[in-house]
Design an enzyme around this catalytic site. Structure first.
Site, PDB file in Angstrom:
ATOM      1  N   HIS A 114      33.971  31.238  74.453  1.00 19.81           N
ATOM      2  CA  HIS A 114      33.057  30.483  73.587  1.00 19.81           C
ATOM      3  C   HIS A 114      33.476  29.015  73.720  1.00 19.81           C
ATOM      4  CE1 HIS A 114      33.475  34.353  71.367  1.00 19.81           C
ATOM      5  NE2 HIS A 114      32.241  34.177  70.973  1.00 19.81           N
ATOM      6  N   ASP A 136      36.510  28.181  71.804  1.00 11.62           N
ATOM      7  CA  ASP A 136      37.812  28.741  72.211  1.00 11.62           C
ATOM      8  C   ASP A 136      38.574  27.788  73.110  1.00 11.62           C
ATOM      9  OD1 ASP A 136      36.679  31.074  71.148  1.00 11.62           O
ATOM     10  OD2 ASP A 136      36.138  31.847  73.140  1.00 11.62           O
ATOM     11  N   GLU A 157      24.104  40.625  73.248  1.00 14.22           N
ATOM     12  CA  GLU A 157      25.139  41.600  72.881  1.00 14.22           C
ATOM     13  C   GLU A 157      24.788  42.209  71.524  1.00 14.22           C
ATOM     14  OE1 GLU A 157      29.165  40.121  73.267  1.00 14.22           O
ATOM     15  OE2 GLU A 157      29.824  41.405  71.622  1.00 14.22           O
ATOM     16  N   GLU A 184      28.964  46.337  73.862  1.00 12.06           N
ATOM     17  CA  GLU A 184      30.346  46.423  73.385  1.00 12.06           C
ATOM     18  C   GLU A 184      30.572  47.793  72.758  1.00 12.06           C
ATOM     19  OE1 GLU A 184      32.130  43.024  71.595  1.00 12.06           O
ATOM     20  OE2 GLU A 184      33.181  44.229  70.108  1.00 12.06           O
ATOM     21  N   HIS A 236      30.744  47.958  68.975  1.00 10.69           N
ATOM     22  CA  HIS A 236      29.459  47.699  68.320  1.00 10.69           C
ATOM     23  C   HIS A 236      28.590  48.946  68.369  1.00 10.69           C
ATOM     24  CE1 HIS A 236      29.823  43.078  69.153  1.00 10.69           C
ATOM     25  NE2 HIS A 236      30.882  43.578  68.531  1.00 10.69           N
ATOM     26  N   ASP A 267      31.489  44.633  76.956  1.00  9.22           N
ATOM     27  CA  ASP A 267      32.674  44.191  76.223  1.00  9.22           C
ATOM     28  C   ASP A 267      33.513  45.440  75.983  1.00  9.22           C
ATOM     29  OD1 ASP A 267      32.112  41.550  76.270  1.00  9.22           O
ATOM     30  OD2 ASP A 267      31.904  41.279  74.106  1.00  9.22           O
ATOM     31  N   ASP A 274      38.029  45.926  67.389  1.00  7.04           N
ATOM     32  CA  ASP A 274      38.295  45.304  68.704  1.00  7.04           C
ATOM     33  C   ASP A 274      39.649  45.717  69.280  1.00  7.04           C
ATOM     34  OD1 ASP A 274      35.857  44.023  68.700  1.00  7.04           O
ATOM     35  OD2 ASP A 274      36.640  42.053  68.149  1.00  7.04           O
ATOM     36  N   ASP A 321      37.016  42.424  75.237  1.00  7.07           N
ATOM     37  CA  ASP A 321      36.813  41.783  73.929  1.00  7.07           C
ATOM     38  C   ASP A 321      37.701  42.567  72.956  1.00  7.07           C
ATOM     39  OD1 ASP A 321      36.001  40.528  71.668  1.00  7.07           O
ATOM     40  OD2 ASP A 321      33.852  40.794  71.993  1.00  7.07           O
TER      41      ASP A 321
HETATM   42  C1  XLS Z   1      31.868  39.865  67.964  1.00 10.82           C
HETATM   43  C2  XLS Z   1      31.452  39.757  69.343  1.00 10.82           C
HETATM   44  C3  XLS Z   1      31.817  38.458  70.041  1.00 10.82           C
HETATM   45  C4  XLS Z   1      31.005  38.308  71.285  1.00 10.82           C
HETATM   46  C5  XLS Z   1      30.923  36.935  71.831  1.00 10.82           C
HETATM   47  O1  XLS Z   1      31.853  40.921  67.375  1.00 10.82           O
HETATM   48  O2  XLS Z   1      31.933  40.858  70.048  1.00 10.82           O
HETATM   49  O3  XLS Z   1      33.168  38.398  70.293  1.00 10.82           O
HETATM   50  O4  XLS Z   1      31.460  39.159  72.290  1.00 10.82           O
HETATM   51  O5  XLS Z   1      30.375  36.048  70.937  1.00 10.82           O
HETATM   52 NI    NI Z   2      31.876  41.142  72.076  1.00 11.78          NI
HETATM   53 NI    NI Z   3      32.761  42.618  68.680  1.00 12.02          NI
END
Ligand code: XLS
Ligand code: NI
Ligand code: NI
Length: 437
Positions: free
Chosen positions: A99, A102, A230, A266, A269, A294, A307, A337
Site C-alpha cells: 500500500h 506502507d 479483493e 484471500e 476473507h 492473498d 491473517d 497477506d
Molecule cells: C485486509 C486486506 C488488505 C488487502 C490490501 O483485510 O486483506 O490487506 O489485501 O488492501
Molecule cells: Ni488481503
Molecule cells: Ni485480509
C-alpha cells in the site's frame, strides 16, 4: 551495505531435514506439470504485515520493533526497504505487494506524503534491480485515517472521494514505475454500519465511478496489467460492499468492468463470508476471473481476519487444485497477506512463517497434481453429470428442450427418478489415500 539479519539464504533440503531454516517441500526449480514450482506459485511478500505491523492490538502495544535500526521517519522507511529486500532475497521470494502508506511516512499533508514517496520509490527500484525482485501489485490505503471513517469512494463526503482519488492516482503511478502487473482495490471501509444513515445504491455507484476513473487513468499511462478487486464480507465495516466473489462478479457485470478487473481471493476473507477458500476460487475459475491470491488462513474458532500464515495442507491442496484447473496465474501470484502471531515476535519468526507458508503451498501444488494424475475425483464428477451428454440431457444443454418437451418426457418415464449416491465420504478417502501415498 551490511546485512540486517543474521539469517542465511534459505535452501531446499527435503522432507527429512530438521533444519528450521530450510525448505522441506518448496524446491523452486522442481518441474511439475511443465512448470517449475516457482513459476506455478509466484510467491509474494506483503509489505504491510512483514515490514510495518508491530503486533499492536486492541489490548496492547507492539511486541516487535519494525524500525530496522532507523531513527527518524524517513530513515525508518528506508531501512524497511533494505529489510524487506534482504528477507525476500534470502527466502527466494520473487514478488512483493504494497500500500502507498506502507512504503513511506505520511507526513503532515498529502503533498508531504507524495514527496516522501518520491524519495523512497527510487530506493525500492534500485533494490528490485539488485535482487531481480518484481512488483506483483500495488494499492492505496484509503481506510486507516479519520478522513475515511465513512469510507473513501463510498463516503458521503465528496472531499474524501477526491482525496482517495489522489492516493489511487499516485499509487497507480508508482505501480507503473515499478513495473507492477496488478493493481488492487480492497474495499477498506467501502461498506456501511447502518442503513439509517446510508444511501447504499448511491455509494456503490460511486465506488464504480472511482474504479472507472482508475482504469481510464492507468490505461492512458500505459498500464497493461490487471486490476483486482479483493472481496471481504465484513471488517472493518459491518457490511462490506465487496462481500464475496459472487457479489463482486455481479458488481463487475453491472458496471461493465469485466474487461479490466479480475479478483484477488484471500483465504481468510472467504471463510469470513461463510465459504471455503476453494469455493471462492471455483467461482473465479468458472467465470474466468481468477486474478491473484492473498495466501493466509483464519482460525476456525475466531470470527475475524486473523491473517495467519497458511499451514493447513488440505486448504492449500484444494486451493492449488482450483488454481491449476483455472490455468494458473498470469499477472497474479500467492501473496502472503499474513502476519506472525503477536507472541511470535522475532525476525526469525517471520522467516519461519514464510518457510511454513511456502512449504504448505508447495505441498498443496504437489497434491493437486497427484489428484489430477490419479484422476478418480475428476472421473467421478464427469460420470455424475453424464446424463447431460446425450438424450434429454443434451437437449437441455444445447437449448432444444422446452418446458413442454420435458414435461412430455417426464410423463413418459415408467419409474421415479433415482439419483445415485454422491459418495462424499468415499471421495474424501480417495483424497487422503492420494495425498498420503
Ligand atoms: C485486509 C486486506 C488488505 C488487502 C490490501 O483485510 O486483506 O490487506 O489485501 O488492501
Ligand atoms: Ni488481503
Ligand atoms: Ni485480509
Amino acid at each position: 551495505m551490511n546485512e540486517l539479519f543474521n539469517i542465511p539464504v534459505i535452501n531446499y533440503e527435503g522432507p527429512e531435514s530438521k533444519n528450521p531454516l530450510a525448505f522441506k517441500y518448496y524446491d523452486k526449480d522442481r518441474v511439475i506439470g511443465g512448470k517449475t514450482m516457482a513459476e506455478h506459485l509466484r510467491f509474494s511478500m506483503c509489505y504491510w504485515h512483514t515490514l510495518c505491523a508491530d503486533g499492536t492490538d486492541m489490548f496492547g502495544i507492539g511486541t516487535i520493533d519494525k524500525s530496522f535500526g532507523g531513527a527518524d521517519p524517513l530513515e525508518i522507511y528506508k531501512q524497511k526497504v533494505y529489510a524487506g529486500f534482504e528477507m525476500m532475497h534470502k527466502l527466494g521470494i520473487e514478488y512483493f505487494c504494497f500500500h502507498d502508506r506502507d512504503i513511506a511516512p505520511e507526513g503532515e499533508s498529502l503533498s508531504d506524503f507524495q514527496k516522501n514517496l518520491d524519495i523512497i520509490v527510487p530506493i525500492i527500484k534500485e533494490q528490485m534491480e539488485k535482487y531481480g525482485i518484481k512488483l506483483l501489485w500495488g494499492t492505496a490505503n484509503c481506510f486507516s485515517r479519520a478522513r475515511y471513517m465513512h469510507g473513501a469512494a463510498t463516503s458521503p463526503y465528496a472531499d474524501a472521494f477526491a482525496y482517495a482519488a489522489a492516493q489511487v492516482k499516485k499509487a497507480i503511478d508508482i505501480t507503473i514505475e515499478l513495473g507492477g502487473t496488478g493493481y488492487v482495490f480492497w474495499g477498506g471501509r467501502e461498506g456501511y454500519e447502518t442503513l439509517l444513515n446510508t444511501k447504499m445504491g448511491f455509494e456503490i455507484d460511486n465506488y464504480a465511478r472511482l474504479l472507472k476513473m482508475a482504469v481510464a487513468y492507468a490505461r492512458s499511462k500505459g498500464f497493461t496489467g490487471d486490476f483486482f478487486i479483493e472481496p471481504k464480507p465484513k471488517e472493518p465495516t459491518k457490511h462490506q460492499y465487496d462481500f464475496d466473489a459472487a457479489t463482486v462478479l455481479g458488481f463487475l457485470h453491472k458496471y461493465d468492468l469485466l474487461r479490466d478487473f479480475k479478483l484477488n481471493i484471500e483465504a481468510n476473507h472467504a471463510t469470513l463470508a461463510g465459504h471455503t477458500f476453494e469455493h471462492e476460487l471455483r467461482i473465479c475459475r468458472d467465470n474466468g476471473i481468477l486474478g491473484s491470491v492473498d495466501a493466509n488462513q483464519g482460525d476456525n474458532h475466531l470470527g475475524w481476519d486473523t491473517d495467519q500464515f497458511p499451514t493447513n495442507v488440505y486448504d492449500t491442496t484444494y486451493a492449488m487444485y482450483e488454481i491449476v484447473k483455472a490455468g494458473g496465474f498470469t499477472n497474479g501470484g500467492l501473496n502472503f497477506d499474513a502476519k506472525t502471531r503477536r507472541g511470535s515476535n522475532t525476525i526469525e519468526d517471520i522467516f519461519l512463517a514464510h518457510i511454513a507458508g511456502m512449504d504448505a503451498f508447495a505441498l498443496g501444488l504437489i497434491n493437486a497434481y497427484k489428484l489430477i494424475e490419479d484422476g478418480r475425483i475428476e472421473e467421478f464428477v464427469e460420470n455424475r453429470y453424464a446424463s447431460y451428454n446425450s438424450g434429454i440431457g443434451l437437449d437441455i444443454v444445447n437449448g432444444t428442450a422446452t418446458l413442454e418437451s420435458l414435461s412430455d418426457y417426464a410423463l413418459s418415464l415408467s419409474d421415479d427418478v433415482k439419483p445415485e449416491s454422491g459418495r462424499q465420504e468415499y471421495l474424501e478417502s480417495v483424497v487422503n489415500s492420494v495425498i498420503f501415498s
